[in-house]
Design an enzyme around this catalytic site. Structure first.
Site, PDB file in Angstrom:
ATOM      1  N   GLY A  10       5.851  -1.857   5.200  1.00 38.67           N
ATOM      2  CA  GLY A  10       6.674  -1.858   6.403  1.00 38.67           C
ATOM      3  C   GLY A  10       7.253  -3.216   6.718  1.00 38.67           C
ATOM      4  O   GLY A  10       6.848  -4.245   6.170  1.00 38.67           O
ATOM      5  N   ALA A  11       8.214  -3.207   7.614  1.00 43.28           N
ATOM      6  CA  ALA A  11       8.816  -4.442   8.122  1.00 43.28           C
ATOM      7  C   ALA A  11       9.568  -4.095   9.389  1.00 43.28           C
ATOM      8  O   ALA A  11      10.153  -3.012   9.501  1.00 43.28           O
ATOM      9  CB  ALA A  11       9.765  -5.060   7.108  1.00 43.28           C
ATOM     10  N   ARG A  12       9.539  -5.009  10.351  1.00 39.18           N
ATOM     11  CA  ARG A  12      10.240  -4.781  11.618  1.00 39.18           C
ATOM     12  C   ARG A  12      11.550  -5.546  11.695  1.00 39.18           C
ATOM     13  O   ARG A  12      12.342  -5.342  12.616  1.00 39.18           O
ATOM     14  CB  ARG A  12       9.325  -5.159  12.778  1.00 39.18           C
ATOM     15  CG  ARG A  12       8.155  -4.198  12.919  1.00 39.18           C
ATOM     16  CD  ARG A  12       6.985  -4.803  13.659  1.00 39.18           C
ATOM     17  NE  ARG A  12       7.230  -5.056  15.055  1.00 39.18           N
ATOM     18  CZ  ARG A  12       6.867  -4.245  16.054  1.00 39.18           C
ATOM     19  NH1 ARG A  12       6.247  -3.121  15.790  1.00 39.18           N
ATOM     20  NH2 ARG A  12       7.099  -4.568  17.304  1.00 39.18           N
TER      21      ARG A  12
ATOM     22  N   TRP B  95       7.058   3.550   9.665  1.00 35.81           N
ATOM     23  CA  TRP B  95       6.180   3.782  10.823  1.00 35.81           C
ATOM     24  C   TRP B  95       6.377   2.681  11.867  1.00 35.81           C
ATOM     25  O   TRP B  95       6.526   2.962  13.063  1.00 35.81           O
ATOM     26  CB  TRP B  95       4.736   3.828  10.339  1.00 35.81           C
ATOM     27  CG  TRP B  95       3.676   4.007  11.389  1.00 35.81           C
ATOM     28  CD1 TRP B  95       3.842   4.369  12.696  1.00 35.81           C
ATOM     29  CD2 TRP B  95       2.255   3.843  11.210  1.00 35.81           C
ATOM     30  NE1 TRP B  95       2.616   4.441  13.340  1.00 35.81           N
ATOM     31  CE2 TRP B  95       1.632   4.122  12.449  1.00 35.81           C
ATOM     32  CE3 TRP B  95       1.463   3.495  10.117  1.00 35.81           C
ATOM     33  CZ2 TRP B  95       0.238   4.049  12.606  1.00 35.81           C
ATOM     34  CZ3 TRP B  95       0.083   3.437  10.289  1.00 35.81           C
ATOM     35  CH2 TRP B  95      -0.517   3.709  11.523  1.00 35.81           C
TER      36      TRP B  95
ATOM     37  N   ARG C 147      -2.823  -0.842  17.112  1.00 34.89           N
ATOM     38  CA  ARG C 147      -3.744  -1.781  16.470  1.00 34.89           C
ATOM     39  C   ARG C 147      -4.642  -2.496  17.473  1.00 34.89           C
ATOM     40  O   ARG C 147      -5.715  -3.006  17.106  1.00 34.89           O
ATOM     41  CB  ARG C 147      -2.941  -2.815  15.663  1.00 34.89           C
ATOM     42  CG  ARG C 147      -2.127  -2.208  14.524  1.00 34.89           C
ATOM     43  CD  ARG C 147      -1.261  -3.252  13.837  1.00 34.89           C
ATOM     44  NE  ARG C 147      -0.253  -3.792  14.744  1.00 34.89           N
ATOM     45  CZ  ARG C 147       0.565  -4.794  14.431  1.00 34.89           C
ATOM     46  NH1 ARG C 147       0.484  -5.382  13.242  1.00 34.89           N
ATOM     47  NH2 ARG C 147       1.468  -5.211  15.306  1.00 34.89           N
TER      48      ARG C 147
ATOM     49  N   ASP D  38       9.857   5.921   3.014  1.00 33.62           N
ATOM     50  CA  ASP D  38       8.859   6.892   3.475  1.00 33.62           C
ATOM     51  C   ASP D  38       8.838   6.901   4.995  1.00 33.62           C
ATOM     52  O   ASP D  38       8.757   5.849   5.636  1.00 33.62           O
ATOM     53  CB  ASP D  38       7.474   6.511   2.946  1.00 33.62           C
ATOM     54  CG  ASP D  38       6.417   7.521   3.387  1.00 33.62           C
ATOM     55  OD1 ASP D  38       6.281   8.551   2.705  1.00 33.62           O
ATOM     56  OD2 ASP D  38       5.741   7.279   4.401  1.00 33.62           O
TER      57      ASP D  38
ATOM     58  N   TYR E 298       6.500  10.007  13.487  1.00 31.94           N
ATOM     59  CA  TYR E 298       6.743   8.611  13.834  1.00 31.94           C
ATOM     60  C   TYR E 298       7.842   8.502  14.896  1.00 31.94           C
ATOM     61  O   TYR E 298       9.004   8.836  14.642  1.00 31.94           O
ATOM     62  CB  TYR E 298       7.169   7.803  12.613  1.00 31.94           C
ATOM     63  CG  TYR E 298       6.157   7.710  11.500  1.00 31.94           C
ATOM     64  CD1 TYR E 298       4.799   7.965  11.711  1.00 31.94           C
ATOM     65  CD2 TYR E 298       6.553   7.355  10.212  1.00 31.94           C
ATOM     66  CE1 TYR E 298       3.885   7.871  10.677  1.00 31.94           C
ATOM     67  CE2 TYR E 298       5.638   7.255   9.177  1.00 31.94           C
ATOM     68  CZ  TYR E 298       4.319   7.521   9.408  1.00 31.94           C
ATOM     69  OH  TYR E 298       3.411   7.423   8.377  1.00 31.94           O
TER      70      TYR E 298
ATOM     71  N   GLN F  82      -0.667  10.747  -1.051  1.00 30.22           N
ATOM     72  CA  GLN F  82      -0.436   9.513  -0.298  1.00 30.22           C
ATOM     73  C   GLN F  82      -1.686   9.171   0.509  1.00 30.22           C
ATOM     74  O   GLN F  82      -1.881   9.654   1.609  1.00 30.22           O
ATOM     75  CB  GLN F  82       0.761   9.643   0.647  1.00 30.22           C
ATOM     76  CG  GLN F  82       1.059   8.340   1.366  1.00 30.22           C
ATOM     77  CD  GLN F  82       2.169   8.437   2.392  1.00 30.22           C
ATOM     78  OE1 GLN F  82       2.084   7.857   3.467  1.00 30.22           O
ATOM     79  NE2 GLN F  82       3.222   9.164   2.071  1.00 30.22           N
TER      80      GLN F  82
END
Length: 349
Positions: free
Chosen positions: A307-309, A25, A256, A60, A65, A203
């Site tokens: 997650g991770a960017r 995402w 956010r 996932d 997205y 989920q």
């Protein structure tokens, strides 16, 4: 895919998945509602590859997205891998954006023609002939999506759960998807679906802050259904790196920036994150790994979507799958949850 990380069976699917998986995402780019702001595609691909190199064996994503961009990033990251190296690919269906107004909230729809279009588009973007797990993203209400509407309203145009779950079962029989799941569905809705076809996976969102899905997890545990939880670090709040200053600096195109977790509830959430530091120090782990391991300690949970960017962020959580919290750790965390005032729901497994 061979992996050095611990694995768990995902319900009755026949998949053995690592207890942490990569969630895409946050790497889906900007220009759509619920984006995380600007991202760098090169860094996004590198983050996914770092996760795979670390032993993570599933990804996932969702059609919504980045309005498909996330699935395209996933395809780039796994391109060139052999069949033995390829991770399981999980995606979702049922949130449809207006292409003329991508910033508007998507409509929650599971109309058969729409689902089949979404499936073919996801297969094309992921560059695959099958999807390992296809999940209904949210219950169909026929209305625009909102995190705050409580899903109470439903239009006359909504597709009944009985109809769209039968469609999902039919798609599985047709062979383009190997397993079917429901995301963000209540125990009552899961009961309805189970009468039609087995719910392979659920989920729900779940973290030390958001503990409201305990009933859904218990339902899955009782029905041999796999559980992969999302937002175990509460969208960054429980990483140990988030601060009030970072929250204030979130850009307007980052969902956010206006969410209660990052505004009115921020102080309590940061108090909880800080309370995880002593537990992390005892285990030689990161705060993020403790937050994720806490979710994995709940009976019935198979894996956590993380997650991770960029690649460096991945290094901060891959150890969570091997981290076993003690009874004393769980008591300390439970006490910290209560003292912080963060979130709602049961405070320990």
């Amino acid at each position: 895919m061979n992996t050095g990380l611990p694995t768990r069976p995902l319900g009755t699917t026949g998949f053995d998945i690592t207890s942490v998986g990569f969630g895409s995402w946050a790497v889906s780019g900007s220009g759509w509602s619920y984006s995380w702001g600007e991202t760098d595609d090169t860094e996004s691909v590198a983050a996914i590859r770092r996760a795979l190199d670390s032993g993570v064996n599933w990804i996932d994503t969702a059609a919504y997205y980045g309005l498909g961009h996330s699935e395209e990033i996933v395809a780039k990251a796994v391109a060139g891998l052999s069949d033995a190296e390829r991770p399981y690919l999980f995606t979702k269906v049922g949130l449809v954006a207006d292409p003329q107004n991508p910033q508007a909230a998507p409509v929650r729809t599971m109309k058969p023609a729409s689902v089949r279009r979404e499936l073919e588009a996801s297969l094309r973007r992921l560059n695959t002939d099958h999807i390992d797990l296809y999940q209904v993203h949210w219950p169909d209400t026929g209305l625009p999506f909102s995190y705050t509407d409580g899903s109470a309203a439903t239009s006359a145009d909504a597709t009944p759960l009985e109809e769209y779950w039968q469609l999902m079962a039919d798609l599985k029989t047709e062979g383009k998807i190997r397993a079917i799941g429901l995301s963000n569905h209540s125990p009552a809705q899961l009961d309805t679906a189970e009468k039609i076809a087995h719910v392979d996976v659920v989920q729900p969102p779940f973290s030390a802050v958001n503990r409201s899905a305990a009933a859904e997890i218990a339902w899955a545990h009782a029905h041999d259904t796999g559980v992969i939880v999302y937002s175990p670090m509460q969208s960054g709040l429980l990483t140990g790196a988030f601060t009030a200053e970072r929250a204030a600096a979130l850009t307007a195109d980052d969902w956010r920036s206006s969410h209660p977790d990052f505004t009115t509830g921020l102080a309590a959430n940061l108090r909880l994150a800080e309370a995880l530091r002593p537990v992390a120090a005892r285990h030689g782990a990161t705060v993020a790994e403790v937050a994720i391991a806490w979710t994995l300690a709940w009976p019935g949970i198979t894996g956590a979507i993380v997650g991770a960017r960029n690649a460096a962020q991945v290094d901060g959580w891959t150890g969570a799958g091997s981290l076993e919290l003690t009874a004393a750790d769980l008591t300390e965390i439970s006490d910290a949850i209560t003292a912080s005032g963060a979130g709602t729901g049961p405070a320990r497994p």
